[in-house]
Structure formats: C-alpha cells, structure tokens
Design an enzyme around this catalytic site. Structure first.
Site, PDB file in Angstrom:
ATOM      1  N   ARG A 227       0.815  -0.696  -0.157  1.00 60.12           N
ATOM      2  CA  ARG A 227      -0.093  -0.269  -0.194  1.00 60.12           C
ATOM      3  C   ARG A 227       0.775   1.349  -0.167  1.00 60.12           C
ATOM      4  O   ARG A 227       1.952   0.997   0.148  1.00 60.12           O
ATOM      5  CB  ARG A 227      -1.040  -0.292   1.014  1.00 60.12           C
ATOM      6  CG  ARG A 227      -2.216  -0.787   0.572  1.00 60.12           C
ATOM      7  CD  ARG A 227      -2.691  -0.496  -0.010  1.00 60.12           C
ATOM      8  NE  ARG A 227      -4.529  -1.063  -0.383  1.00 60.12           N
ATOM      9  CZ  ARG A 227      -4.803  -2.625  -0.708  1.00 60.12           C
ATOM     10  NH1 ARG A 227      -3.140  -2.257  -1.805  1.00 60.12           N
ATOM     11  NH2 ARG A 227      -5.872  -3.164  -0.985  1.00 60.12           N
ATOM     12  N   HIS A 275      -0.858   0.897 -10.518  1.00 59.35           N
ATOM     13  CA  HIS A 275      -1.247  -0.559  -8.994  1.00 59.35           C
ATOM     14  C   HIS A 275      -1.332  -1.649 -10.104  1.00 59.35           C
ATOM     15  O   HIS A 275      -2.619  -1.874  -9.807  1.00 59.35           O
ATOM     16  CB  HIS A 275      -2.684  -0.251  -8.422  1.00 59.35           C
ATOM     17  CG  HIS A 275      -2.837  -0.382  -7.007  1.00 59.35           C
ATOM     18  ND1 HIS A 275      -3.565   0.313  -5.639  1.00 59.35           N
ATOM     19  CD2 HIS A 275      -2.333  -1.345  -6.880  1.00 59.35           C
ATOM     20  CE1 HIS A 275      -3.218  -0.311  -5.042  1.00 59.35           C
ATOM     21  NE2 HIS A 275      -2.855  -1.517  -5.001  1.00 59.35           N
TER      22      HIS A 275
END
EC number: 1.1.1.79
Length: 312
Positions: A227, A275
C-alpha cells in the site's frame, strides 16, 4: 440461497452468471439502492453502508486481497456489519503468481544492473560493469502472509539469500525469519532488496520512513507492492538523493492516481507502475468464493477469514 453482488467497476452481468453456474442452487442478484430483500451472502467492493446494514448475513466477501478500505468503513460505521458476521478476503486467486512475476523480474532487473545499463545507454556510454554476487544480494520480505510466502518461494529458485519479517515466526525452508520490532534492525541491516507486502494497519502506516531506511545497507533497493501509505514518500526521495537507496520500484502510492506534480514521476532512480502488480482474476475468484460458500454451508473449515481486530 440468496447472494447479493456489488462492485462499482466490474462486469456485474458476467459475475452474476458465473456465480450461478458455480453455485447452481443459489440466486445471485446485483444489489441496487433500495434493495432490502433478504440475502445469505454478500460479495462487495466499496459497498454503500445501506447495502450491509441490518442484514442477517452468513458471510461477506471482499472482492480483493486487501481489506483496509472496507475495514476503515466498518470502523466508521459499526452498524454496517455485525461483528459476528465473518468477513473474507480473496486468498491468492491468481494474485500470488502475478506477485511472483513482478518481484522476480524486478529483483533480477536490479541484480543484473539493468537500471545502470539503461542510465549508461541514455548517455551513449558503452561500459561493462562489475557483476553483483548472489551472496551480497539478500532479499528481505516485510509481510509473511499468503503473498509473501509465494514471493519467497519464487525467489528461492534463483539462489538469493532470503529473510522475512512478520508478526509471528515463520518456518519457511531456506528463509530466515525475524519477528516484531525487537528484531527489525537485524532484519534490515543485511537486506539489500526490501520487498514490502505488509497489510495496511494502524501499526504499518508510514513504516517505510527515514528511521527504517537508515538501517538498510548503503545502496539498497525498495520494492513496494503493498500500500502507498506504508511509505513516507519524502523520506524515500531523500534516501534516493543521498545515495542511501540505489533505486525504488513502486506499484502503489499514498494518492492514486499519482498527482502530476509529484517528484516521483521525474526521479531518475524511481520506476513505477499504476497499481497493477496483482489484480483480481475473475475465474479464480469465482472458484474460491463458490468453494468457500459450499464449505460454509456444510460446516467445514474455511480459510481467508479476516481478523477484524488485527486488520487482515
């Protein structure tokens, strides 16, 4: 058996059809605002509060490996889901192989000095460089869950010294295990490539900061696959500028999409992807969900349940 489905971007019709094929005795419907009809299971991503509030569900499935977003929402709206209702995340469902591909390719990229050769190419310089040895290229994995185990397994074949750092001791063949804050320094000070696969919890936010980076060997690399909030981006940039870090590969960011004004875009020793390191593969997800629901209906043991107190 009644199943409700909600995802803001997935092809809902495909998912409903695939779930009904995998679970012939189930009726699956897309949840829409105002639907308060009974349901046994809910499959969700970024669900509105009203979708789950007040329902007597048997279980909820988050349609991803990360559950920080839904847990944050549950903490803000405790009425949304009773604590007795189990929450499941997708276990692997093709993500493990994707993480293996990403991690192995990047570690080899650094190990073979392709980053240095690209820089030389940009200067039109023909210059063979000294090779690194595997013995000096220790890889440390922060986070030893399902995906961390997969990444360690894939790197073993390449002969790199491997270590992991986690909340509890691991007994993976060929991997040194370090536990807790008291062993973090020992884990870091011999880690040449740091791979982050930690869960997003209150304890891990901002963990990759100047204090942590200073404990790595000079010329280390950072690969963040977890993250964006794990990384203090200003500290990372400072470590790159000082030479403490030789390079960073980032798939996740504290703000996504990454703002155009971010200096990360322009730093010569930062590489990035948007991502995409491991995305949900629908067929594998359907297989896991249908199998787990069948096991729950039979009262059999299941895997993938989230510990809401721990945050993963």
């Amino acid at each position: 058996m009644e199943i409700i489905f909600y995802h803001p971007t997935f092809n809902t019709a495909w998912w409903v059809n695939a779930l009904e094929k995998a679970l012939p005795h189930a009726r699956v419907r897309e949840w829409k605002v105002g639907d308060n009809n009974p349901a046994d299971y809910a499959l969700v991503w970024q669900p509105p509060v009203e979708m789950l509030a007040g329902r007597r569900l048997k279980a909820v499935f988050a349609l991803g490996a990360g559950v920080d977003a839904i847990l944050s929402k549950l903490n803000a709206h405790p009425e949304m889901l009773d604590a007795s209702i189990p929450l499941f995340r997708l276990e692997d469902t093709g993500m493990g192989l994707q993480m293996q591909e990403y991690a192995v390719s990047q570690v080899l990229h650094w190990f073979r000095r392709f980053d240095d050769y690209q820089a030389l190419k940009n200067q039109a310089l023909w210059k063979p460089l000294p090779e690194y040895t595997r013995e000096e290229f220790s890889v440390g994995i922060m986070g030893a869950g399902v995906l961390g185990a997969k990444v360690a397994e894939s790197l073993q074949a390449w002969g790199f010294p491997l270590r992991c750092w986690s909340r509890s001791r691991k007994s993976w063949p060929g991997v040194e295990s370090y536990v807790g804050r008291e062993e973090l320094h020992a884990f870091l000070n011999q880690t040449r490539v740091l791979i982050n696969l930690l869960p997003n919890t209150a304890q891990t936010v901002g963990i990759i900061n100047s204090e942590l980076l200073d404990q790595l060997p000079d010329g280390a690399y950072v690969l963040n696959l977890a993250r964006g909030v794990h990384v203090q981006e200003a500290d990372l940039l400072a470590a790159l500028d000082s030479g403490k870090l030789k390079g960073a590969m980032l798939d996740v960011f504290s703000q996504e999409p990454l703002p155009q004004e971010s200096p990360l875009w322009r730093h010569p020793r930062v590489a990035m992807t948007p991502h995409i390191a491991a995305v949900t593969r629908p067929a594998e997800a359907i297989d896991y969900i249908s199998r787990t629901i069948t096991q729950l209906e039979k009262g059999e043991p299941v895997t993938g349940q989230v510990d809401r107190a721990r945050g993963y």
